[in-house]
Design a protein around this motif. Structure first.
Motif, PDB file in Angstrom:
ATOM      1  N   PRO A  85       0.810  -1.227   0.000  1.00  0.00           N
ATOM      2  CA  PRO A  85       0.000   0.000   0.000  1.00  0.00           C
ATOM      3  C   PRO A  85       0.843   1.278   0.000  1.00  0.00           C
ATOM      4  O   PRO A  85       0.887   2.020   0.973  1.00  0.00           O
ATOM      5  CB  PRO A  85      -0.850  -0.133   1.268  1.00  0.00           C
ATOM      6  N   THR A  86       1.478   1.536  -1.121  1.00  0.00           N
ATOM      7  CA  THR A  86       2.332   2.725  -1.239  1.00  0.00           C
ATOM      8  C   THR A  86       1.537   4.004  -1.481  1.00  0.00           C
ATOM      9  O   THR A  86       2.092   5.093  -1.379  1.00  0.00           O
ATOM     10  CB  THR A  86       3.336   2.545  -2.400  1.00  0.00           C
ATOM     11  N   GLY A 118      10.192   6.847   1.522  1.00  0.00           N
ATOM     12  CA  GLY A 118      10.933   7.164   0.318  1.00  0.00           C
ATOM     13  C   GLY A 118      10.677   6.234  -0.844  1.00  0.00           C
ATOM     14  O   GLY A 118      10.377   6.678  -1.931  1.00  0.00           O
ATOM     15  N   ASP A 119      10.790   4.942  -0.618  1.00  0.00           N
ATOM     16  CA  ASP A 119      10.607   3.997  -1.716  1.00  0.00           C
ATOM     17  C   ASP A 119      10.098   2.664  -1.181  1.00  0.00           C
ATOM     18  O   ASP A 119       9.999   2.452   0.030  1.00  0.00           O
ATOM     19  CB  ASP A 119      11.899   3.807  -2.509  1.00  0.00           C
ATOM     20  N   ALA A 120       9.767   1.781  -2.120  1.00  0.00           N
ATOM     21  CA  ALA A 120       9.218   0.467  -1.751  1.00  0.00           C
ATOM     22  C   ALA A 120      10.208  -0.345  -0.929  1.00  0.00           C
ATOM     23  O   ALA A 120       9.808  -1.077  -0.014  1.00  0.00           O
ATOM     24  CB  ALA A 120       8.814  -0.298  -3.008  1.00  0.00           C
ATOM     25  N   HIS A 121      11.494  -0.218  -1.217  1.00  0.00           N
ATOM     26  CA  HIS A 121      12.500  -0.994  -0.489  1.00  0.00           C
ATOM     27  C   HIS A 121      12.450  -0.710   1.007  1.00  0.00           C
ATOM     28  O   HIS A 121      12.421  -1.628   1.828  1.00  0.00           O
ATOM     29  CB  HIS A 121      13.900  -0.707  -1.052  1.00  0.00           C
ATOM     30  N   HIS A 122      12.425   0.550   1.367  1.00  0.00           N
ATOM     31  CA  HIS A 122      12.410   0.902   2.794  1.00  0.00           C
ATOM     32  C   HIS A 122      11.088   0.501   3.452  1.00  0.00           C
ATOM     33  O   HIS A 122      11.064   0.081   4.608  1.00  0.00           O
ATOM     34  CB  HIS A 122      12.694   2.390   2.975  1.00  0.00           C
ATOM     35  N   LEU A 123       9.996   0.629   2.714  1.00  0.00           N
ATOM     36  CA  LEU A 123       8.702   0.225   3.258  1.00  0.00           C
ATOM     37  C   LEU A 123       8.640  -1.288   3.467  1.00  0.00           C
ATOM     38  O   LEU A 123       8.208  -1.766   4.519  1.00  0.00           O
ATOM     39  CB  LEU A 123       7.565   0.682   2.343  1.00  0.00           C
ATOM     40  N   ALA A 153      11.161  -3.278   3.884  1.00  0.00           N
ATOM     41  CA  ALA A 153      12.075  -3.606   4.982  1.00  0.00           C
ATOM     42  C   ALA A 153      11.410  -3.362   6.340  1.00  0.00           C
ATOM     43  O   ALA A 153      11.569  -4.160   7.268  1.00  0.00           O
ATOM     44  CB  ALA A 153      13.367  -2.807   4.856  1.00  0.00           C
ATOM     45  N   ALA A 154      10.659  -2.288   6.448  1.00  0.00           N
ATOM     46  CA  ALA A 154       9.950  -2.008   7.704  1.00  0.00           C
ATOM     47  C   ALA A 154       8.869  -3.048   7.957  1.00  0.00           C
ATOM     48  O   ALA A 154       8.676  -3.493   9.108  1.00  0.00           O
ATOM     49  CB  ALA A 154       9.336  -0.604   7.659  1.00  0.00           C
ATOM     50  N   LEU A 155       8.162  -3.472   6.915  1.00  0.00           N
ATOM     51  CA  LEU A 155       7.149  -4.526   7.080  1.00  0.00           C
ATOM     52  C   LEU A 155       7.811  -5.855   7.455  1.00  0.00           C
ATOM     53  O   LEU A 155       7.279  -6.605   8.283  1.00  0.00           O
ATOM     54  CB  LEU A 155       6.328  -4.689   5.805  1.00  0.00           C
ATOM     55  N   GLN A 156       8.960  -6.127   6.865  1.00  0.00           N
ATOM     56  CA  GLN A 156       9.685  -7.361   7.198  1.00  0.00           C
ATOM     57  C   GLN A 156      10.104  -7.341   8.666  1.00  0.00           C
ATOM     58  O   GLN A 156       9.988  -8.353   9.365  1.00  0.00           O
ATOM     59  CB  GLN A 156      10.912  -7.520   6.292  1.00  0.00           C
ATOM     60  N   LEU A 157      10.562  -6.206   9.143  1.00  0.00           N
ATOM     61  CA  LEU A 157      10.933  -6.097  10.552  1.00  0.00           C
ATOM     62  C   LEU A 157       9.711  -6.267  11.453  1.00  0.00           C
ATOM     63  O   LEU A 157       9.782  -6.947  12.482  1.00  0.00           O
ATOM     64  CB  LEU A 157      11.612  -4.753  10.821  1.00  0.00           C
ATOM     65  N   ARG A 158       8.586  -5.688  11.068  1.00  0.00           N
ATOM     66  CA  ARG A 158       7.351  -5.854  11.848  1.00  0.00           C
ATOM     67  C   ARG A 158       6.979  -7.337  11.918  1.00  0.00           C
ATOM     68  O   ARG A 158       6.623  -7.862  12.958  1.00  0.00           O
ATOM     69  CB  ARG A 158       6.238  -5.018  11.210  1.00  0.00           C
ATOM     70  N   TRP A 159       7.055  -8.025  10.762  1.00  0.00           N
ATOM     71  CA  TRP A 159       6.764  -9.460  10.708  1.00  0.00           C
ATOM     72  C   TRP A 159       7.721 -10.247  11.609  1.00  0.00           C
ATOM     73  O   TRP A 159       7.302 -11.089  12.390  1.00  0.00           O
ATOM     74  CB  TRP A 159       6.848  -9.980   9.269  1.00  0.00           C
ATOM     75  N   HIS A 160       9.011  -9.957  11.494  1.00  0.00           N
ATOM     76  CA  HIS A 160      10.002 -10.697  12.269  1.00  0.00           C
ATOM     77  C   HIS A 160       9.778 -10.514  13.765  1.00  0.00           C
ATOM     78  O   HIS A 160       9.878 -11.478  14.533  1.00  0.00           O
ATOM     79  CB  HIS A 160      11.422 -10.264  11.889  1.00  0.00           C
ATOM     80  N   THR A 161       9.455  -9.306  14.157  1.00  0.00           N
ATOM     81  CA  THR A 161       9.194  -9.037  15.572  1.00  0.00           C
ATOM     82  C   THR A 161       7.989  -9.835  16.064  1.00  0.00           C
ATOM     83  O   THR A 161       8.034 -10.447  17.134  1.00  0.00           O
ATOM     84  CB  THR A 161       8.976  -7.527  15.789  1.00  0.00           C
TER      85      THR A 161
END
Length: 154
Positions: free
Chosen positions: A29-30, A40-45, A47-55
């Motif tokens: 959902p950009t 800024g871009d899809a990569h950073h978004l 990565a943040a979702l991946q961190l949320r998932w991992h947590t």
């Protein structure tokens, strides 16, 4: 990053997660307000979702291991399944981005995260002792088992 920018980024990420959970269509959902400014871009978004998932995954597995200390493998599968149920929309976005990444950087980030996660699953299940290729394969089998039980329950 200023304190206000940090909090704004957290607010936008919460909105992105809520949108992914509501839609569950696997689309990143950009288009939401603030996404471009905060990430800024899809990569950073992604990565943040991946961190949320991992947590979420780490917490779910930790709780499952406390509940099932005598069956580590089942606890890991149960923890993965609980996390996937709780963040089904985010998990679907990550799966879709891994299959068809928005950029090469997104693909590399998600492949690296996948390998680390798979090895972690194997280690926590007591089936491996490191992050080698064999551990990744074992972890992938545990994930597949968890995915199968999630789909059967859905």
């Amino acid at each position: 990053m200023t304190w206000d920018a940090f909090h704004h980024r957290g607010d936008v990420l919460r909105d992105v997660v809520a949108e992914a959970e509501a839609r569950r269509d696997g689309v990143l959902p950009t288009e939401l307000p603030g996404v471009t400014e905060a990430f800024g871009d899809a990569h950073h978004l992604v990565a943040a979702l991946q961190l949320r998932w991992h947590t979420r995954l780490a917490g779910s597995i930790e709780r499952a291991l406390q509940d099932q200390p005598d069956d580590l493998e089942s606890a890991v599968v149960s923890g993965w399944r609980d996390a996937a149920t709780g963040l089904a929309g985010v998990r679907r976005v990550l799966d879709e981005q891994r299959a068809a990444p928005a950029s090469p950087e997104v693909g590399e980030t998600l492949e690296r995260a996948h390998r680390k996660e798979a090895a972690m699953l194997a280690v926590l299940a007591g089936l491996a002792y490191g992050a080698d290729v064999a551990a990744v394969r074992v972890g992938e089998r545990l994930e597949e088992r968890a995915r199968t039980t999630v789909h059967q329950a859905a």
